[in-house]
Design a protein around this motif. Structure first.
Motif, PDB file in Angstrom:
ATOM      1  N   ALA A  58       0.809  -1.219   0.000  1.00  0.00           N
ATOM      2  CA  ALA A  58       0.000   0.000   0.000  1.00  0.00           C
ATOM      3  C   ALA A  58       0.843   1.270   0.000  1.00  0.00           C
ATOM      4  N   LEU A  59       2.013   1.240   0.611  1.00  0.00           N
ATOM      5  CA  LEU A  59       2.800   2.465   0.809  1.00  0.00           C
ATOM      6  C   LEU A  59       3.177   3.188  -0.486  1.00  0.00           C
ATOM      7  N   PRO A  60       3.608   2.490  -1.551  1.00  0.00           N
ATOM      8  CA  PRO A  60       3.995   3.239  -2.762  1.00  0.00           C
ATOM      9  C   PRO A  60       2.881   4.097  -3.336  1.00  0.00           C
ATOM     10  N   SER A  61       1.641   3.726  -3.102  1.00  0.00           N
ATOM     11  CA  SER A  61       0.529   4.491  -3.670  1.00  0.00           C
ATOM     12  C   SER A  61       0.378   5.861  -3.028  1.00  0.00           C
ATOM     13  N   TYR A  62       0.960   6.061  -1.861  1.00  0.00           N
ATOM     14  CA  TYR A  62       0.889   7.385  -1.245  1.00  0.00           C
ATOM     15  C   TYR A  62       1.600   8.424  -2.095  1.00  0.00           C
ATOM     16  N   VAL A  63       2.726   8.046  -2.694  1.00  0.00           N
ATOM     17  CA  VAL A  63       3.442   8.981  -3.570  1.00  0.00           C
ATOM     18  C   VAL A  63       2.584   9.309  -4.783  1.00  0.00           C
ATOM     19  N   ASP A  64       1.906   8.312  -5.336  1.00  0.00           N
ATOM     20  CA  ASP A  64       1.037   8.553  -6.490  1.00  0.00           C
ATOM     21  C   ASP A  64      -0.072   9.536  -6.152  1.00  0.00           C
TER      22      ASP A  64
END
Length: 326
Positions: free
Chosen positions: A273-279
Motif C-alpha cells: 500500500a505504501l507506494p501508492s501514497y506517492v502517487d
C-alpha cells in the motif's frame, strides 16, 4: 666574444642554485596521484510562466513540495541578481523556481533579454510554460470572479488574446509546455513532479512512531496500531526499568502468543500500500504504534515494523514520542 661565451654572474648563479635546492622534486607526481575533486553541481533555476489562469500558482506549489525555493511574481530584471544569490554548498538555496508572467506589467517586456543574461551566468535554467484553451481560461476566471490582468476595459477574452500575442515567442522557446485544459490541480502537480523530480524527491518517507495511549494519540498519525493486547513487560520486575529497545524486553514481547505474527503481518500488509501514497501526492506517512505508557510493547513493535519496512526497501525513521516520559 659571443653572448653564450660570456662569463656568468656569480651572484646570479648562486641564486639559481639556491632556488633549485628549495623546490622539492616529485611534486608533479604527487599532484597526479591526488584524487580529482569533482566540480560543484551547478545551481538550478526553473522559470514558471505562461497564460494567466493556466495553473502557474499550482505548479509553484508543486515545486515547493519538492523542496524548491519559490518566488512568485518576480520582475524579470531581478532574475540575474537572484541567480547570483544561489549556492551549491551548505544549506543555501541551490534549487530556485521563479514565477514570471504578465502581472509584472511593463517589466515583462524585457523578459527575453534578462533570460539571456541568466543563461550566461552558468545556472541551469529551465522554462516551463503553462497553457490552456481559451474556453477553459474563461471558465476559470469566471468561477474565481477575478479579472484577467490584461483585460482592462475589455472582456476576459480580449485579455486572453492580448496575452497570447505577448507570450507567443516565449512559448516557442520554452523547454516544456504543459497544457492544462483537462487537468485537475492534482493532475498538474503530478505532471510537474514527472518533469522535475529526482528519484530522491519521489522517495516515500515513512515514520514509525511509538506512543502511550495514556498521553493521547499522535495528531499526525496516518495509521494507528494498538499492541495493548500483548502482556505488559512492566509487570516483570526484571524488565520494568528497561525499554522496548533493549533485547530482553523485545524477546519477552515477541515470545507472547500472536505478538510476532501480528506485528510482522501488519508490516506485510503495509508494504504493497505504501507506494501508492506517492502517487496520491502524499510523500510522508506516519505509522503510530501504541501501548499504555509508550515504553515497552509499542517501542519494541515500532522498531520491528521499521526494520521490516527497511528490508522491503523503504526509507524509514523511528520516533519514540513518550519514551522517558514516565
Amino acid at each position: 666574444m659571443d653572448a653564450q661565451d660570456s662569463p656568468r654572474d656569480p651572484r646570479r648563479e648562486r641564486t639559481r642554485i639556491a632556488l633549485e635546492d628549495t623546490v622539492p622534486e616529485g611534486i608533479p607526481a604527487i599532484d597526479e596521484a591526488a584524487p580529482q575533486v569533482p566540480p560543484a553541481q551547478r545551481p538550478e533555476m526553473i522559470i514558471v510562466t505562461g497564460m494567466s489562469g493556466a495553473g502557474r500558482s499550482r505548479a509553484a506549489m508543486a515545486l515547493e513540495d519538492l523542496d524548491w525555493y519559490v518566488v512568485d511574481n518576480l520582475p524579470p530584471q531581478l532574475l540575474p541578481a537572484l541567480a547570483g544569490m544561489m549556492t551549491t554548498v551548505g544549506a543555501g538555496v541551490h534549487r530556485l523556481a521563479a514565477v514570471v508572467d504578465v502581472r509584472s506589467r511593463d517589466f515583462f517586456a524585457s523578459f527575453m533579454k534578462y533570460l539571456g543574461e541568466l543563461r550566461e551566468t552558468g545556472v541551469n535554467v529551465r522554462v516551463i510554460f503553462l497553457d490552456s484553451s481559451d474556453a477553459s481560461l474563461i471558465r476559470r476566471f469566471e468561477s474565481s470572479r477575478r479579472p484577467h490582468p490584461l483585460q482592462g476595459t475589455g472582456s476576459i477574452l480580449d485579455g486572453i488574446e492580448h496575452e497570447r500575442t505577448l507570450l507567443a515567442g516565449l512559448k516557442a522557446s520554452a523547454d516544456d509546455v504543459i497544457t492544462t485544459t483537462d487537468y485537475s490541480v492534482h493532475d498538474l502537480a503530478r505532471r510537474v513532479r514527472e518533469l522535475v523530480a529526482t528519484e530522491s524527491d519521489l522517495a516515500l518517507r515513512v515514520t514509525v512512531m511509538s506512543f502511550g495511549f495514556k498521553y493521547g494519540l499522535p495528531l499526525d498519525a496516518d495509521h494507528v496500531v494498538d499492541v495493548r493486547f500483548i502482556p505488559n513487560p512492566y509487570w516483570v520486575s526484571e524488565l520494568r526499568h528497561l525499554t522496548g529497545r533493549d533485547a530482553p524486553v523485545a524477546d519477552y514481547v515477541f515470545r507472547q502468543d500472536g505478538a510476532a505474527a501480528f506485528v510482522d503481518g501488519y508490516a506485510d500488509l503495509m508494504i504493497p500500500a505504501l507506494p501508492s501514497y506517492v502517487d496520491e501526492l502524499k510523500p510522508y506517512v506516519t505509522i503510530a504504534v501504541g501501548c499504555t505508557g509508550g515504553k515497552h510493547r509499542s517501542v519494541a513493535s515500532a522498531e520491528r515494523i521499521a526494520a521490516h519496512l527497511r528490508a522491503a526497501g523503504f526509507k524509514v525513521s523511528t520516533q519514540h514520542r513518550d519514551l522517558g516520559r514516565e
